[in-house]
Structures are given as structure tokens and as C-alpha cells.
Enzyme design. Structure first.
Site, PDB file in Angstrom:
ATOM      1  N   HIS A   1     -37.104  -5.083   7.561  1.00 25.27           N
ATOM      2  CA  HIS A   1     -36.541  -3.454   8.025  1.00 25.27           C
ATOM      3  C   HIS A   1     -37.621  -3.452   8.463  1.00 25.27           C
ATOM      4  CE1 HIS A   1     -32.733  -5.826   6.703  1.00 25.27           C
ATOM      5  NE2 HIS A   1     -33.060  -6.233   5.528  1.00 25.27           N
TER       6      HIS A   1
ATOM      7  N   ASN B   1     -26.527  -4.790   5.106  1.00 22.09           N
ATOM      8  CA  ASN B   1     -26.345  -4.898   6.398  1.00 22.09           C
ATOM      9  C   ASN B   1     -25.097  -4.775   6.775  1.00 22.09           C
ATOM     10  OD1 ASN B   1     -28.946  -6.197   6.037  1.00 22.09           O
ATOM     11  ND2 ASN B   1     -27.910  -8.606   5.217  1.00 22.09           N
TER      12      ASN B   1
ATOM     13  N   TYR C   1     -37.750  -6.078  -3.932  1.00 22.25           N
ATOM     14  CA  TYR C   1     -37.047  -5.011  -3.381  1.00 22.25           C
ATOM     15  C   TYR C   1     -37.572  -3.953  -4.123  1.00 22.25           C
ATOM     16  CZ  TYR C   1     -34.072  -6.251   0.637  1.00 22.25           C
ATOM     17  OH  TYR C   1     -33.960  -6.877   1.575  1.00 22.25           O
TER      18      TYR C   1
END
Ligand code: NDP
Length: 502
Positions: free
Chosen positions: A57, A130, A340
Site C-alpha cells: 500500500h 480494501n 500493522y
């Protein structure tokens, strides 16, 4: 102030600067003096203007906006963000492609990231999803390998269709997501014309401690619009920044994009009996079984004043939940809860949550994490003795009132291998069946083009996976591959006389 009332240029330490265009030299012809700190500081800062790009990303587009509750779901969730119809909460969004680097073209065939940070009064809540309701894999232990197949080959430094289809054909559960990727929805015209999904299964609980499993859906209020491969090729020839242009200009011109937030809610005990694993990220929950329940509406209405500060530095993580919203046993979600936040610690630094994009705006932040690089906030609770916990000096204490209801867990700790069964093909088959004939043909052609460079062995393995979804799917892609190889054969034949003449 200077003579003409503009602010005076300073060093980063605030000292006024005499010249910003001429280095200090010994004599008119030099050399430069090392003591010219303005010169040294400018060059040193320039060398440090980039941070590592995201491994996934990397290319993104973002905007601020507002989330407004439109329907009451307090019977499902005690989260304060939902507590009153009409309540508004500021949000920051970031959309992205997955595989391309920061300089990649926007209109590439890829999954799009769809991340939303809600600055709620009980801390920040992130939906980090997403534009697809599912994902390629269901176990986080495969994530590094999967992403490696999407990035550049170590020797050629090129993207490798062989690696992609080799991996997918060994992970047949990926066929659901690959079908969406190769369908018409694989190249949205820009972030404003696509749905978003939290993708994972999360949970919510109400004030009585009753838990439901939930899926989050952002339903786009603009029409769904996509490019074909041919249209995207033409566009990319003209601009690589089409998403940034479209999103920025729409907001700048007051054409604010909107999405409706819906949830699907599954009673906790249903998870034991659904024919599919509701915590498997490669599966949706059919709408007929768990209909969409409207929650609210998001409008994007403010461009960030500075892209780097608010989009590049934005750190979204599924670990950011607030009381009334929680996790689920979804294995991919559990891996992302760690990975993350950890990616942000590496990329932005230990105190990334204190940066302007990420700092809670509507909730006090009180923690005992200490020091480290760039500790640029005090957080001393007004008493320097309250630097550990428990303490008798008035430092913050935990609130047992926000404890989530106990999670019922059964089964032995083990590494569970999912048996090969039709279960992984049912939902891709349902998707395939709902596509109209012309979209099916584009799916065949997009997939045929994508796997054209693969070896025959990989092609056959993937075609076998498609055959298990539907015999028409395999036949359609096989025909498209043949059509492409015939075209290539013709062009090679046409080239032959030229080569022969040389
Ligand atoms: P429904 O007929 O109720 O829903 C079909 C869904 O598929 C709609 O959300 C539709 O979006 C979406 N869709 C249509 N074309 C595409 C495409 N090319 N790529 C991705 N999504 C598309 O059926 P079910 O809920 O029973 O699901 C059937 C299949 O639809 C699933 O197996 C799954 O593959 C797919 N799907 C299901 C979703 C879910 O959460 N249940 C969400 C998205 C896809 P729209 O309304 O904009 O046309």
C-alpha cells in the site's frame, strides 16, 4: 518581521537567517566555510526528507471527512461513536494500491486499500480494509510470501506473473479474490467509485455484554465505475496520477464523495453452525443470510493541508478499536493486529501515534510508555512522580468498565490444516454465476492477459483451480490464452521475413 512584513526566515532553532541563496566562502571565489550552518542544515535536511515507503500500500490518496450516524445500532454496539442518530465524528481516509511502489501509476489492476480513521471520543478507531470483501489468503503466516510474489523478482527486478500464479495455484482459496481482481472491478476509475469493506470479521457488543460478529461495508453512493485494461493503458500514457487528481479536484471543487456504512451482524452462536467458516478472510457472508444494516454515512470534504503530514504519515491499524468494537478469531486479523502497528513503529517511529495524523483528537491520551527517539510530548499527568503503575500519585488507572465480554474458546492448540474441499469454490462460483456474459468474457480476457507470460505448468495448475469453480471459467480462460498465443504466433510469423532479411 522583515521590512515588507513577511515572516523572517530562521534556522530550525529559531535564529534569523541572513541569506538563503549565497553560501559563505573565503573570498569571492571560495572555498565554502564549514561554519555556514544554514548551508549544512539545508543539505542535511534534504537527505532526510524521505521515510521508508510502506512495503504494501505504498501509493495512496487521502482526505478528511465526516461520519454521521443515520440509524440506531445501540442494541448491537455500545461504542460511543454510534450512540446517537445524527452524531458526527471526524474521519481521515487513505486509499491505495497494494503492490506498486510510491511512483506507480494509479490506474493499475490491483486491489485498493480503503482505510478510515474515526477520531472518536473514546480514542481512534480504524477500519483498515480494501475495496474487496475478501482476501487472497486466510492465514497471516502466508502474508510475507504472498506479498513477495506481488513485488519485484530478486534477479530480474520485474514483477513476476509466474510467481503470482504459482503461489495462487498452490493456495486455491485465493481464486475468490483473484476472480474479483480480474473482473471489471479490478481497476476502479478512482477511489470515489468503489465500495469499501472492513473485510475481516470483527465483533461488537452492547451495554448488556451481548456480542455479535460483524462485517463492515462501505457502500459507495457514486456509481460503481471501472476502467477496462485498454482504457487504463491509454489513461496511464497520459497521467500516472489520475486518482490523486480526481480525488483532490473533486474535494477542492466541492463535489464531496459519500459512502454509506453498513454492517452485517451474526449472533455469536451462529459461528458454530454456518456452512463456511465466518472467520475465514477468503469468504463473504451471503447477504441473504446476513442482510446489510445501515449505520451511517461518510462524506469526504477536506483535502489535507500537507500530503506528507496527513497521508504519508497516516498510520492505520486494525489494532485500533474502541470499547463496544472488538476483534474476532479471524487468523489474518490477528496477524495484522501485530504487524500493522509494528510496521508503523518501524516506518514512522516508536511514537507514531502522537503524530498529527494519528493523535487522538477527541479523547485524552494517557499512557506510561516512555521515552525513545522523538518523544516530542510530555504526558506527565501533572505529577513527575506518577511515572509507573500502580502509583499513589494520581496517575491514570485502567477502567474495568470497558472490559469486553468473555470470549468462549474451545479446541486444542494446534496448526489446523484445512482439508481440500468444495468449500473454497462455492463462493467464487456464486460470483462467477452472477456476472453477465460480457463481464465473464472480460474476466477471461483479463486473466488470460495476466497469466500469458507464465510457464505451461503454472498455467495448467491454475486452469485446474478455475475448473473446480466452473467448467465454463476454465474453458473461457483457456480459450483466451489460446487466442493470445495465436496472435503472438501470427506476429512472430510476420516478423520472420524482416529477421530473415537481416
Ligand atoms: P448478492 O447477489 O446479494 O451480492 C452480490 C454482491 O456482489 C454485491 O455486493 C455486488 O455489488 C457484488 N459484485 C457484483 N459484481 C462484482 C464484481 N465483479 N466483483 C466484486 N463484487 C461484485 O450475493 P451474495 O451475498 O450471496 O454473494 C454472492 C457472491 O457475491 C459472493 O460469493 C461474493 O463473491 C460476491 N460478493 C458478496 C458480498 C457479500 O458481502 N455478501 C460482497 C461483494 C461481493 P453491487 O451491489 O455493487 O452490484
Amino acid at each position: 518581521m522583515t521590512n515588507d512584513s513577511r515572516p523572517r526566515l530562521t534556522t530550525t532553532a529559531g535564529a534569523p537567517v541572513a541569506s538563503n541563496s549565497t553560501s559563505q566562502t573565503a573570498g569571492a571565489r571560495g572555498p565554502v566555510l564549514l561554519q555556514d550552518y544554514q548551508l549544512i542544515e539545508k543539505l542535511a535536511h534534504q537527505n532526510r526528507e524521505r521515510i521508508p515507503e510502506r512495503v504494501v500500500h505504498a501509493k495512496g490518496w487521502g482526505a478528511f471527512g465526516t461520519f454521521k450516524v443515520t440509524k440506531d445500532i445501540t442494541h448491537l454496539s455500545a461504542a460511543k461513536v454510534f450512540d446517537t442518530v445524527g452524531k458526527t465524528t471526524e474521519v481521515l481516509t487513505r486509499f491505495s494500491t497494494v503492490a506498486g511502489e510510491q511512483g506507480a501509476a494509479d490506474a493499475e489492476r490491483d486491489v485498493r486499500g480503503f482505510s478510515v480513521k474515526f477520531y472518536t471520543e473514546e480514542g481512534n478507531w480504524d477500519i483498515v480494509g480494501n475495496n474487496t470483501p475478501i482476501f487472497f489468503i486466510r492465514d497471516g503466516i502466508k502474508f510475507p510470501d504472498f506479498i513477495r510474489t506481488q513485488k519485484r523478482h530478486p534477479k530480474t527486478n520485474l514483477r513476476s506473473p509466474e510467481a503470482m500464479f504459482d503461489f495462487w495455484s498452490a493456495q486455491p482459496e485465493s481464486v475468490h479474490q483473484v476472480t474479483i481482481l480480474m473482473s471489471d472491478r479490478g481497476i476502479p476509475v478512482n477511489p470515489m467509485h468503489m465500495h469499501g469493506y472492513g473485510s475481516h470479521t470483527f465483533s461488537v457488543w452492547n451495554k448488556d455484554g451481548v456480542r455479535h460478529w460483524v462485517k463492515f461495508h462501505w457502500r459507495c453512493e457514486q456509481p460503481i465505475r471501472n476502467y477496462t485494461n485498454a482504457e487504463a493503458e491509454v489513461l496511464i500514457g497520459k497521467t500516472r496520477e489520475s486518482y490523486q487528481e480526481d480525488l483532490y479536484n473533486a474535494i477542492d471543487q466541492g463535489r464531496f464523495p459519500k459512502w454509506k456504512l453498513h454492517i452485517q451482524a451474526m449472533p455469536e452462536e451462529d459461528a458454530l453452525t454456518t456452512p463456511y467458516n465466518p472467520f475465514d478472510l477468503t469468504k463473504v457472508w451471503p447477504h441473504a443470510d446476513y442482510p446489510l444494516i445501515e449505520v451511517g454515512e461518510m462524506e469526504l470534504n477536506r483535502n489535507p493541508e500537507n500530503y506528507f503530514v496527513f497521508v504519508e504519515n497516516a498510520a492505520f491499524s486494525p489494532s485500533n478499536v474502541v470499547p463496544g468494537i472488538g476483534f474476532s478469531p479471524d487468523k489474518m486479523l490477528q496477524a495484522r493486529i501485530f504487524s500493522y502497528a509494528d510496521a508503523h513503529r518501524y516506518r514512522l517511529g516508536t511514537h507514531y501515534e502522537a503524530l498529527p495524523a494519528n493523535a487522538a483528537k477527541n479523547a485524552p491520551v494517557n499512557h506510561y510508555h516512555k521515552d525513545g527517539p522523538m518523544r516530542f510530548f510530555t504526558n506527565d499527568f501533572g505529577n513527575p512522580d506518577a511515572y509507573y503503575e500502580p502509583n499513589q500519585h494520581g496517575g491514570p488507572v485502567a477502567d474495568p468498565g470497558v472490559q469486553e465480554p468473555p470470549l468462549k474458546i474451545s479446541g486444542d492448540a494446534d496448526r489446523y490444516v484445512q482439508e481440500d474441499s468444495d468449500a473454497d469454490y462455492v463462493q467464487p462460483r456464486a460470483l462467477f454465476n452472477l456476472l453477465p456474459a460480457d463481464e465473464k468474457q472480460r474476466l477471461f480476457d483479463n486473466m488470460g492477459a495476466a497469466m500469458g507470460p507464465c510457464s505451461d505448468a503454472v498455467k495448467e495448475r491454475w486452469l485446474a483451480v478455475l475448473g473446480r469453480v466452473h467448467s465454463d471459467y476454465e474453458a473461457g480462460v483457456r480459450a483466451s490464452l489460446k487466442k493470445n498465443s495465436d496472435v503472438n504466433a501470427i506476429s512472430v510469423t510476420q516478423d520472420t521475413p524482416v529477421e530473415a532479411a537481416e
